[in-house]
Design an enzyme around this catalytic site. Structure first.
Site, PDB file in Angstrom:
ATOM      1  N   ARG A  26       0.847  -1.188   0.000  1.00 37.20           N
ATOM      2  CA  ARG A  26       0.000   0.000   0.000  1.00 37.20           C
ATOM      3  C   ARG A  26       0.883   1.239   0.000  1.00 37.20           C
ATOM      4  O   ARG A  26       1.990   1.216   0.538  1.00 37.20           O
ATOM      5  CB  ARG A  26      -0.918   0.026   1.238  1.00 37.20           C
ATOM      6  CG  ARG A  26      -1.900  -1.121   1.334  1.00 37.20           C
ATOM      7  CD  ARG A  26      -3.025  -0.940   0.324  1.00 37.20           C
ATOM      8  NE  ARG A  26      -4.060  -1.957   0.471  1.00 37.20           N
ATOM      9  CZ  ARG A  26      -4.123  -3.080  -0.203  1.00 37.20           C
ATOM     10  NH1 ARG A  26      -3.162  -3.366  -1.083  1.00 37.20           N
ATOM     11  NH2 ARG A  26      -5.115  -3.919  -0.028  1.00 37.20           N
ATOM     12  N   THR A  27       0.367   2.301  -0.574  1.00 37.44           N
ATOM     13  CA  THR A  27       1.086   3.575  -0.526  1.00 37.44           C
ATOM     14  C   THR A  27       1.080   4.093   0.904  1.00 37.44           C
ATOM     15  O   THR A  27       0.012   4.274   1.496  1.00 37.44           O
ATOM     16  CB  THR A  27       0.426   4.610  -1.453  1.00 37.44           C
ATOM     17  OG1 THR A  27       0.429   4.118  -2.788  1.00 37.44           O
ATOM     18  CG2 THR A  27       1.198   5.929  -1.412  1.00 37.44           C
ATOM     19  N   THR A  28       2.238   4.312   1.472  1.00 38.25           N
ATOM     20  CA  THR A  28       2.328   4.816   2.841  1.00 38.25           C
ATOM     21  C   THR A  28       2.787   6.261   2.898  1.00 38.25           C
ATOM     22  O   THR A  28       2.751   6.885   3.958  1.00 38.25           O
ATOM     23  CB  THR A  28       3.299   3.960   3.676  1.00 38.25           C
ATOM     24  OG1 THR A  28       4.588   3.956   3.045  1.00 38.25           O
ATOM     25  CG2 THR A  28       2.794   2.533   3.789  1.00 38.25           C
ATOM     26  N   TRP A 133      -4.300   9.469  -1.624  1.00 37.56           N
ATOM     27  CA  TRP A 133      -3.715  10.494  -0.762  1.00 37.56           C
ATOM     28  C   TRP A 133      -3.994  11.891  -1.303  1.00 37.56           C
ATOM     29  O   TRP A 133      -3.099  12.610  -1.743  1.00 37.56           O
ATOM     30  CB  TRP A 133      -2.214  10.253  -0.613  1.00 37.56           C
ATOM     31  CG  TRP A 133      -1.904   9.025   0.181  1.00 37.56           C
ATOM     32  CD1 TRP A 133      -2.118   7.740  -0.167  1.00 37.56           C
ATOM     33  CD2 TRP A 133      -1.331   8.978   1.499  1.00 37.56           C
ATOM     34  NE1 TRP A 133      -1.715   6.888   0.832  1.00 37.56           N
ATOM     35  CE2 TRP A 133      -1.230   7.614   1.869  1.00 37.56           C
ATOM     36  CE3 TRP A 133      -0.888   9.959   2.394  1.00 37.56           C
ATOM     37  CZ2 TRP A 133      -0.714   7.212   3.086  1.00 37.56           C
ATOM     38  CZ3 TRP A 133      -0.373   9.546   3.610  1.00 37.56           C
ATOM     39  CH2 TRP A 133      -0.286   8.196   3.955  1.00 37.56           C
TER      40      TRP A 133
END
Length: 245
Positions: A26-28, A133
């Site tokens: 996942r994009t963190t 995001w």
């Protein structure tokens, strides 16, 4: 002769499911990001502004990003946050617009429909622990009503006469509360532009992720209009008196 193996569609592993691709990720942390969007209602409709910078960390890397986009006939979309997630959502919106066009039923995508769709997408991705995001500002005219709403990466939504994202929440919002709230039906386009430029100038002075190359947009009963990039007049002489760093 080798036997023929028939694999049904539901038994075929997708490439990302193969062990060689490693675990699901996942994009963190976003990479290329845009900062504040400022928007508010005025006498004739909605006005909005954002700069053209896409920051790669602290590097002012991409200086001609378009963070204000027209959606449909009378809807305007502004974005803060990760630019790749924004591009993904643009493709989703284009698919919806194409579908509406193909239906050929003389119906158009309304501002409230766009806002609801964005809310569902953002909240759904958050529930999958794979958020986009971004923070979005949606403005437009829907059956003669001025609509201005906000949705963030958690699916949090609200509507207001004035909305800011990023550092604008801290630096531009006090100006908007003082000069806009309670008198949206009295503000002319000339005054709206003046207020917007004042907010963006303060952000330019105080937010190190902004850039003096801006786009301004408005949506009225006549449709959406997005300006070409422009710069503000600034005065940095006050910096000589700043000490303590």
């Amino acid at each position: 002769m080798d036997p023929i193996t028939l694999r049904l569609p539901h038994t075929v592993q997708q490439p990302q499911e193969l062990a060689s691709y490693g675990p699901t990720t996942r994009t963190t942390q976003p990479l290329v990001t845009g900062t504040s969007v400022v928007a508010f209602k005025y006498k004739d409709g909605i006005i909005m502004a954002a700069d053209c910078l896409g920051s790669y960390g602290s590097l002012a890397r991409f200086r001609n990003e378009k963070r204000l986009t027209q959606v449909g006939e009378k809807t305007l979309l502004g974005v803060s946050g990760d630019m790749s997630d924004y591009q993904f959502l643009q493709h989703k919106l284009e698919d919806i617009i194409t579908h509406e066009y193909d239906m050929d039923d003389e119906q158009t995508l309304s501002t409230k429909s766009v806002y609801k769709y964005l809310t569902n997408i953002m909240y759904g991705r958050r529930n999958k622990f794979d958020p986009l995001w971004n923070a979005y500002v949606v403005g437009g005219i829907d059956n003669g009503e001025k609509v201005l709403g906000f949705v963030d990466m958690y699916g949090t939504t609200y509507s207001s006469d004035t909305i800011s994202t990023g550092f604008g929440n801290h630096l531009a919002q006090p100006i908007l509360r003082r000069r806009v709230e309670g008198r949206t039906d009295q503000i002319t386009e000339e005054e709206a532009v003046e207020i917007l430029d004042e907010c963006m100038r303060v952000l330019l002075y105080r937010d190190c992720r902004t850039f003096n190359k801006l786009r301004r947009a408005k949506v009225t009963a006549q449709g959406v209009e997005i300006s070409e990039p422009y710069s503000l007049e600034t005065n940095w002489t006050f910096a000589e008196d700043i000490v303590g760093y």
